[in-house]
Design an enzyme around this catalytic site. Structure first.
Site, PDB file in Angstrom:
ATOM      1  CB  THR A 279      -0.995   0.024   1.320  1.00 40.82           C
ATOM      2  OG1 THR A 279      -1.692  -1.065   0.939  1.00 40.82           O
ATOM      3  CG2 THR A 279      -1.801   1.185   1.278  1.00 40.82           C
TER       4      THR A 279
ATOM      5  CG  PHE B 175       0.265   4.855   3.470  1.00 46.59           C
ATOM      6  CD1 PHE B 175      -1.011   5.092   4.216  1.00 46.59           C
ATOM      7  CD2 PHE B 175       0.929   3.672   3.282  1.00 46.59           C
ATOM      8  CE1 PHE B 175      -1.537   4.001   5.030  1.00 46.59           C
ATOM      9  CE2 PHE B 175       0.325   2.731   3.744  1.00 46.59           C
ATOM     10  CZ  PHE B 175      -1.050   2.773   4.915  1.00 46.59           C
TER      11      PHE B 175
END
Length: 297
Positions: free
Chosen positions: A191, A193
């Site tokens: 992921t 960010f």
């Protein structure tokens, strides 16, 4: 084989450009032990203070009000794709992108000490991503509100026989044992960010700039806008469209979110952006910061 650096997950060192300079908390969406909190520690270091928020909007509000110095905003996952709400909120608020970090999401099975797990609880998405392990172990499924919240519930309520799929950070937070780790079906689960803050970010070693723009509704307008970068050998890393919210005209109007290598103040990038301003109906600079390292494998 999958190789993930244990410490150097950012281009400028273990904790990016911010490190010990951060004094106020780092806001993140979720409960203590969430993967967003893990990303905050990865980027800023183990001594940083974190601040859980109920929603993405609350993360933005905490930074804008000065309660938090930076906010962690998940933008995309290598399996699930882009997080649309994050892109929409970048338009609604005036915070700037100050950098980014990429977290390997590694799911673990957590439980009370010396317990035998027969049921597993977590966010439905986490349960789906660990399906092979759950089936192989013969575990019954219980849907929970989120990953870290499921771990907290087991610890607070002393739930026997129930395990949580969550992070190893959640195990430390709530005093649970790690029964198994790396139980996700797809090990290539990352992921990305954004690190959000107020004002303009400091100088970057490997800068990346993010902008959002809208082009006029005529043939070739998007191609013409993108050519401004190619002419100046500015490398476009990502381009994504989103329907424009609150548009007054009927039908769909689209915004284009674009990431490119380089700092917006560097001459080639500044020239490309100036041409973009002249040719587009709308342009917003989202910010620039040090990019996450590319070699995560």
């Amino acid at each position: 084989a999958l190789r993930v650096p244990a410490t150097r997950r950012h281009a400028t060192g273990p904790y990016g450009l911010h490190g010990s300079a951060v004094e106020l908390p780092i806001a993140f969406q979720g409960e203590y032990g969430a993967y967003s909190e893990e990303a905050a520690y990865q980027h800023f270091g183990p001594s940083v203070t974190t601040m859980p928020c109920k929603s993405f909007e609350d993360v933005f509000a905490a930074v804008e009000s000065g309660e938090a110095e930076y906010g962690m905003l998940p933008m995309e996952n290598s399996n699930a794709g882009s997080i649309n709400k994050s892109y929409d909120l970048l338009m609604e608020f005036d915070l700037r992108v100050h950098g980014e970090t990429t977290l390997r999401v590694q799911h673990s099975l957590l439980a009370l000490a010396d317990d035998t797990v027969t049921r597993v609880r977590s966010h439905p998405q986490a349960l789906a991503r660990c399906e092979q392990y759950i089936v192989a172990q013969g575990l019954a499924i219980e849907a929970g509100s989120d990953t870290a919240g499921s771990a907290r519930e087991i610890a607070e309520q002393q739930l026997k026989g129930v395990g949580a799929i969550s992070s190893k950070l959640a195990a430390k937070r709530y005093g649970l044992d790690v029964v198994a780790t790396g139980i996700e079906d797809n090990k290539y689960n990352f992921t990305r960010f954004f690190i959000l803050g107020k004002g303009v970010s400091t100088a970057s070693v490997h800068p990346k700039t993010s902008v959002v723009f809208a082009v006029s509704d005529k043939p070739g307008s998007l191609v013409a806008a993108l050519e401004e970068f190619g002419r100046r050998t500015v490398n476009i890393i990502k381009l994504e469209s989103r329907p424009r919210r609150r548009a007054m005209s009927p039908g769909f109007n689209y915004l284009f979110y674009l990431d490119f290598e380089g700092h917006h103040a560097a001459p080639p990038c500044a020239a490309a952006l100036m041409s973009l301003l002249e040719s587009c109906a709308f342009v917003k600079l989202l910010g620039a910061g040090d990019s996450a390292i590319k070699n995560c494998f």
